[in-house]
Write an enzyme that holds these catalytic residues in place. Sequence first.
Site, short mmCIF file in Angstrom:
data_model
loop_
_atom_site.label_atom_id
_atom_site.label_comp_id
_atom_site.label_asym_id
_atom_site.label_seq_id
_atom_site.Cartn_x
_atom_site.Cartn_y
_atom_site.Cartn_z
CG ASP A 406 -1.91 1.04 1.33
OD1 ASP A 406 -2.31 1.57 0.27
OD2 ASP A 406 -2.35 1.37 2.46
CD GLU A 409 -0.20 5.41 -3.82
OE1 GLU A 409 0.21 5.70 -2.68
OE2 GLU A 409 -0.83 4.37 -4.07
CG ASP A 480 -8.22 4.33 0.18
OD1 ASP A 480 -8.05 3.10 0.17
OD2 ASP A 480 -7.50 5.12 0.81
#
Length: 749
Positions: A406, A409, A480
């Site tokens: 997770d 980015e 999300d």
Amino acid sequence: MFGALLNYEQKGQAITLHYEKQSVQIQVLTNRVINVFVPLKASEHRSKAIEGNKELPAAFTLNKADDHLILATDSLICRIYDDFMIDFYDKEGTLLCADYRGQRIPRFELSESFIAFIKQEGHDVNDTGSRNHPVQCIKQLDAGDCIYGLGDKTGVLNKRCYEYENWNSDIPDPHEDCFKSLYKSIPFFITLKEKGIYGIFYDNTFKSYFNFGKENDQYYSFGSDDGNLDYYFIGGDSMPEILANYTYLTGRMPLPQKWALGYHQSRWGYDSERTFRELAAKLRELRIPCDALHFDIDYMERYKVFTWNRERFTDPKAMISDLKKQGIKAVTIIDPGVKVEKDYPMYEEGIENGFFAKSPDGSVYVNKVWPGDAVYPDFGSPAVRKWWGSRLQFYTDLGVGGVWNDMNEPASFNGPLPDDIVFTDENRPATHAEMHNVYGHNMAKATYEGWKSLTDKRPFVITRACYGGSQKYATAWTGDNQSLWSHLRMAIPQQCNLGLSGMAFIGTDIGGFGADTTPELLVRWVELGCFSPLFRNHCALGGMNQEPWQFGEETLAIYRKYVNLRYTLLPYFYDLCRECEQTGLPIIRPLVLHYEHDNHVRNLNDEFLAGEHLLVAPVVEQGARKRMVYLPEGVWYDYWTHTAYEGQQYYVIDAPLDVCPIFVKAGTILPKAPAQMYVGEIEDPELLLEVYPGEGSYVHYHDNGEDFAYRDGAYHEYLFKTNGKGELEITKLHEGYKDYPKIVTSYIS
Ligand code: MIG
């Protein structure tokens, strides 16, 4: 621009063209894949998406015409002019893709002086006019052109008239159609024309911009802040061929372990060993099949990766082993951010070896994520990937079944990472501006390769951030989302376009991550989500519980029905994975992938195919108990009632709360498994074949579902053929595994 073409030289399949102001290169990679390269920044490609030399021997001719050069393979013709204008044609001479020569005429543009005035008043201005980028390419757009792909974007299936950006972003607001970027950057798109089709893979990792005719209907553009103009023109006679060629170039999803296709239960906030033991017990007690429980950041010691909180989890190894006895794998989240803390081994080792990203002054760069002050492993460096990969032993020793990456980015809580933070690209320093969009990709690669060297199983890695080619290492989820009907609707084009961009193993958080679900939304979500390759219910900390049993008997019963449906269809999903590994065809497919000449499906946002044989038309409107369904060419059978429908028509189909309309194509031989609570509960299940009316054939694949033995031939491959008269012919195409104890055939009439 580049001026007149002065001369050129050919070296093998590469041609260097010298223009007055710039030298450029064209390379014939295959008869259908041609690279166009303007070395604005560097003389090599430095691709992160393409591994190894993809050039295949391809015959081509190069001839001079009056004012241009003509390069022709057996499938494509490419005309190259002054200013390095290039036009691509198919072998019949039909124009596919031309560089745009006209003027840019934005639909709306502010004058420069007015922009200056607004800025001077201290306001920001979002100029909707033409934006020139240091690297850019403008192509002609024809009436009827539809554009698909571009990875994980919001909005509708066909991207024409929209603009997007590639800059991996973790934006907590509800993802709206107007969002320009999400977590992934996959610079590949397919242009479907009234006549003809092509793909473009624009291999540039810097912040990039795509304007698909929003600026003006006559042209579309792609460009970046920096880097090379480096793109691959991808030809093919059909969309599946384009996809095969794109995934030839950037790689394909490797066959996953079979259990990974089962049901996964997750939430942020499952905080203790007790919670997980209770979850497993509850799932089994309520007879909800499940193969994995996900451990979100709460399992860690103060959010430190490669640690386990020993107060709330007294004996993780014993817990994981007990879960395994119940057929449930543990999947643990691992974020990239490493807590700054003395004597914390991951931090200390990384510091000692210079494994973290640095500020331009050479000091280790610190930002904030879950553990507080944190540093960023420099995954672009082979040494860092190796280190990280070997440290995963912490997890494999405990018996963990897979890794969920997770925040890669990379996300940050203390403002964005500055552009000039120094990372590594294999063997040279490279800025954050260049490496941002491949950070998650490199992390997934480190995880995949590390896991592979530690276990003999096919690695199961989930990643949030991606670049082109990430499908080689990881499955992905769409991040999300929220418990919104609009997000349920969006899940269809979003997953379809991911599939058209090479990312086949994908899924959305079932029920919605943020906000709170309702019983009806959850039910409709599982009806859709049970067709997602990654089948996971997940929700955010602070949100209401959304396990299947939270909303009463009716919800539970419907939920169970669809998880069971998924488990009975596992042989089919597994076959789709095998097909994907071989052809690049995704699992969730927009109808346009197989029916590109049917105008009814070019903008169809609320139906999809699961493989070629199943058409799914989920209900995505609150309150709806019927819905309109378009069926393409052929005869289709309602999966539930077996009613036959003629294709190329719209129907209104009943869809009470417990029904997701599903249609099976005539001639389908659908492979099914007996119901199980988890993959492997029945050691050697029989194969059930459901044969639908009509003629057809089907290739079925069977192996141990776990390791790489299949690459040495340890698999069975069957060919089933039905003549539509109640006869089924079974032949073996490959024999290397074991026979089913029984193959049971039933005929649908
Ligand atoms: O800042 O780990 O998308 O699935 O539950 C939020 C906590 C961090 C974002 C992920 C989500 C996960 C959550 N994470």
